[in-house]
Scaffold this motif. Structure first.
Motif, mmCIF file in Angstrom:
data_model
loop_
_atom_site.group_PDB
_atom_site.id
_atom_site.type_symbol
_atom_site.label_atom_id
_atom_site.label_comp_id
_atom_site.label_asym_id
_atom_site.label_seq_id
_atom_site.Cartn_x
_atom_site.Cartn_y
_atom_site.Cartn_z
ATOM 1 N N ILE A 224 38.914 45.627 18.213
ATOM 2 C CA ILE A 224 37.932 45.994 17.191
ATOM 3 C C ILE A 224 37.727 47.506 17.183
ATOM 4 O O ILE A 224 37.647 48.132 16.123
ATOM 5 C CB ILE A 224 36.603 45.256 17.436
ATOM 6 C CG1 ILE A 224 36.810 43.745 17.282
ATOM 7 C CG2 ILE A 224 35.525 45.739 16.478
ATOM 8 C CD1 ILE A 224 35.594 42.918 17.682
ATOM 9 N N ARG A 227 40.361 49.329 15.354
ATOM 10 C CA ARG A 227 40.473 48.937 13.935
ATOM 11 C C ARG A 227 41.684 48.028 13.688
ATOM 12 O O ARG A 227 42.317 48.109 12.641
ATOM 13 C CB ARG A 227 40.557 50.162 13.027
ATOM 14 C CG ARG A 227 39.375 51.110 13.120
ATOM 15 C CD ARG A 227 39.597 52.395 12.345
ATOM 16 N NE ARG A 227 40.661 53.200 12.934
ATOM 17 C CZ ARG A 227 41.866 53.319 12.425
ATOM 18 N NH1 ARG A 227 42.199 52.711 11.302
ATOM 19 N NH2 ARG A 227 42.783 54.071 13.017
ATOM 20 N N LYS A 294 27.103 43.928 14.718
ATOM 21 C CA LYS A 294 27.610 43.303 13.494
ATOM 22 C C LYS A 294 28.482 42.099 13.854
ATOM 23 O O LYS A 294 29.082 42.046 14.923
ATOM 24 C CB LYS A 294 28.402 44.306 12.651
ATOM 25 C CG LYS A 294 29.682 44.807 13.281
ATOM 26 C CD LYS A 294 30.398 45.769 12.335
ATOM 27 C CE LYS A 294 31.703 46.280 12.944
ATOM 28 N NZ LYS A 294 32.400 47.215 12.045
ATOM 29 N N VAL A 296 31.579 39.730 13.752
ATOM 30 C CA VAL A 296 33.023 39.792 13.530
ATOM 31 C C VAL A 296 33.593 38.407 13.836
ATOM 32 O O VAL A 296 33.297 37.832 14.885
ATOM 33 C CB VAL A 296 33.692 40.856 14.426
ATOM 34 C CG1 VAL A 296 35.208 40.850 14.223
ATOM 35 C CG2 VAL A 296 33.126 42.239 14.130
ATOM 36 N N ASP A 317 36.296 41.292 9.677
ATOM 37 C CA ASP A 317 35.025 42.010 9.638
ATOM 38 C C ASP A 317 34.293 41.604 8.371
ATOM 39 O O ASP A 317 34.766 41.850 7.262
ATOM 40 C CB ASP A 317 35.287 43.520 9.652
ATOM 41 C CG ASP A 317 33.998 44.333 9.733
ATOM 42 O OD1 ASP A 317 32.913 43.729 9.580
ATOM 43 O OD2 ASP A 317 34.073 45.552 9.936
ATOM 44 N N SER A 319 31.905 42.775 6.841
ATOM 45 C CA SER A 319 31.534 43.851 5.916
ATOM 46 C C SER A 319 32.612 44.065 4.864
ATOM 47 O O SER A 319 32.349 44.580 3.773
ATOM 48 C CB SER A 319 31.286 45.155 6.683
ATOM 49 O OG SER A 319 32.466 45.579 7.348
#
Length: 593
Positions: A224, A227, A294, A296, A317, A319
């Motif tokens: 994570i 990325r 957040k 995931v 993710d 988002s």
């Protein structure tokens, strides 16, 4: 048992030397707190006075941290400001040095003085030596933390000097400097290689072993932080190979002893709700974790190989599902052509491209625009990758008879306005989707084709009557993902027109001929690229293309007509992004040919 009376306790003799140290430390911290508070006010005033931030930006940052008592400077750094210039001024006002970690290397000897665990937990990075003093890069919020400095002096057994750096730069260098290998040393101690004879009870003991749990947690956290879009765990004859897919390219991440392969694979399977004892057939599952506040999700799939089960975990993710179309790299002309299609109340819109080309992300971004209280939006997907609020999402289940086709039939009886079909794979699904679009529904779906014009031919090849394809299909969007240049280290160069002509590209008359190439820095893990952008090819189905479809014209003729009507091909959409400095010629050629 006798109780001890309070008045029987002997008075404790005062220890002057201890009390003196405590008083000096308390006075020092109180003085430092006062100085930092004053410095913060001076700094924000100086930032506005020097024009590095506006009064509106300062007010916005102050409002953002009003309830959390966070750092105003940190809040300013996430706004549209010159981060390096802001940090340099902050450092000057605070009377400390400033280091741009994106441009400066990390001394391995300095970093080794502090464990990766402590460095990550503290959010600091020992990066160099200045004489006998250890230079430690710290973010703004920890600049006046004297307790932290005392702890670092004790842990590193050396004098410590704080130097200001950006928090994002520190995190990037932490992930690069303290790779998981260093933290995994000793985790395999005491583990034995799993054998086929082990029963379920012994397997559970292996999987619950702390070293295995820590190993898996580190792999996921590292992925994570880097990325990565996918984690690949590949058993080999000698070890366990771990690779991450970063910006579309697989890179080697770790090599672990084969002894822990069985335990690691089983740990993933238990977390994903799979059958730990079944190793002969592929399985699918899902893991939901909380990372830095957040959510995931990991979509996990197993595949039996000759050396054991391979694990592939897709990092989802959430988002990403809230992205806007403007975040996906559309050129203005393509954005408007696509918008004209999804604004219609009915018709079919197809997004085409290979696996991993961002088709689902584009469809979700489109749904975010269309999802209003006055419409009924229903999706059927395999699998449901992102959960979208306000949308009815259906997960297919072939074992129970819930296929795309059967689900789509039921959806049409549920009074939908907009229908998203995860993928059109067969004649039955294509036929129902076509009929839905012809009966007043807006249908969004994906198809595997190399370009937009090929989608017409593909539907006909599936057995759909050409006149139905021509009538129902409203727009086809083909896309690919290419790596975006790292804006911190990209380097300008003057392009050779002759070389560009040989590749089929031509510089516009108004362009100065300066393009950008990849270099590499700490922010992009030395690759020269950070993140991805999409190349698009938007083909609205005009009357001419509809006539060509009905007459079963070849794909080349459809493509030629689409280009004459203004369609920009994937290759030339990529060229537009090269001209604007977002990617390189090499990347466009890699993904679009």
């Amino acid at each position: 048992m006798n109780s001890l009376a309070w008045d029987s306790l002997e008075p404790v003799e005062p220890r002057p030397e201890v009390d003196a140290v405590a008083r000096r430390r308390a006075d020092r911290w109180q003085t430092e707190d006062s100085r930092i508070h004053t410095t913060a006010e001076t700094t924000t005033a100086a930032l506005v006075a020097h024009g590095l931030v506006t009064a509106e930006q300062l007010a916005q940052a102050q409002a953002a941290v009003a309830s959390t008592h966070g750092s105003v400077i940190e809040a300013l750094l996430v706004l549209d400001v010159d981060r390096a210039a802001v940090l340099e001024l902050v450092a000057g006002v605070a009377g400390v040095g400033f280091v741009d970690l994106a441009e400066n290397g990390v001394d391995g000897g300095a970093a080794a003085r502090l464990s990766g665990d402590v460095a990550r937990r503290s959010g600091v990075l020992p990066y160099a030596w200045l004489g006998d003093a250890l230079l430690v890069a710290v973010p703004v919020r920890r600049l006046g933390d004297l307790e932290l400095k005392d702890d670092l002096v004790r842990l590193t057994r050396s004098a410590v000097t704080f130097v200001l750096a950006g928090r994002a730069d520190i995190e990037a260098r932490l992930n690069e400097t303290y790779r998981a290998e260093a933290e995994l040393q000793g985790l395999t101690t005491g583990l034995v290689e799993e054998t086929p004879e082990q029963g379920l009870d012994s397997l559970t003991e292996v999987v619950d072993d702390a070293p295995v749990v820590r190993f898996v947690n580190l792999l996921v956290s590292q992925a994570i932080a880097d990325r990565a879009s996918d984690i690949h765990l590949e058993p080999t004859q000698d070890d366990l190979r771990v690779r991450y897919r970063i910006d579309g390219v697989l890179v080697d991440a770790h090599r672990a002893p084969r002894a822990i392969t069985g335990g690691v694979v089983s740990r993933f399977k238990i977390m994903a709700g799979m059958d730990i004892a079944e190793r002969r057939i592929p399985q699918d599952g899902r893991i939901s974790i909380n990372h830095d506040g957040k959510t995931v999700d990991l979509r996990v799939a197993t595949l039996p190989t000759v050396w054991g089960e391979k694990i592939v975990a897709r990092v989802l993710d959430n988002s990403t599902a809230r992205l806007d179309l403007d975040d996906l790299g559309f050129e203005p002309g393509n954005r408007e052509r696509f918008a004209r299609s999804y604004r219609k109340p009915y018709g079919m819109i197809l997004v085409t491209g290979p696996t991993g080309s961002g088709k689902s992300t584009t469809l979700y971004a489109t749904l975010n625009i269309l999802n209003n209280a006055d419409v009924n939006v229903i999706t059927v997907e395999d699998p449901v990758e992102y959960r979208l609020p306000g949308i009815n999402q259906v997960q297919t289940n072939p074992k129970a008879g819930l296929t795309f086709a059967s689900a789509l039939r039921s959806i049409l009886r549920s009074d939908p306005d907009i229908v998203l079909v995860g993928e059109i794979r067969d004649h039955e699904t294509a036929s129902i989707a076509i009929e839905a679009s012809l009966t007043g529904h807006l249908v969004l779906s994906t198809l595997h084709t190399n370009d937009a014009p090929s989608a017409v031919t593909r539907l006909v090849e599936m057995g759909i009557e050409p006149f139905l394809v021509g009538s129902a299909l409203d727009c086809v969007l083909a896309q690919r993902l290419c790596r975006a240049l790292c804006e911190r280290c990209r380097r300008p160069y003057r392009a050779d027109p002759a070389e560009l002509d040989r590749l089929g590209f031509r510089l516009p008359a108004e362009h100065d001929g300066v393009l950008f190439e990849a270099v590499g820095c700490s922010a992009c893990s030395r690759t020269g690229y950070r993140g991805r952008t999409a190349l698009h090819e938007v083909m609205p189905v005009s009357e001419e293309i509809e006539r060509l479809t009905v007459s079963r014209a070849p794909t080349d003729e459809v493509a030629r007509t689409a280009r004459e009507q203004g369609m920009t091909t994937l290759r030339y959409d990529g060229w537009a992004k090269v001209l604007s400095g977002r990617t390189t010629v090499q990347e466009v050629l890699r993904v679009a040919g």
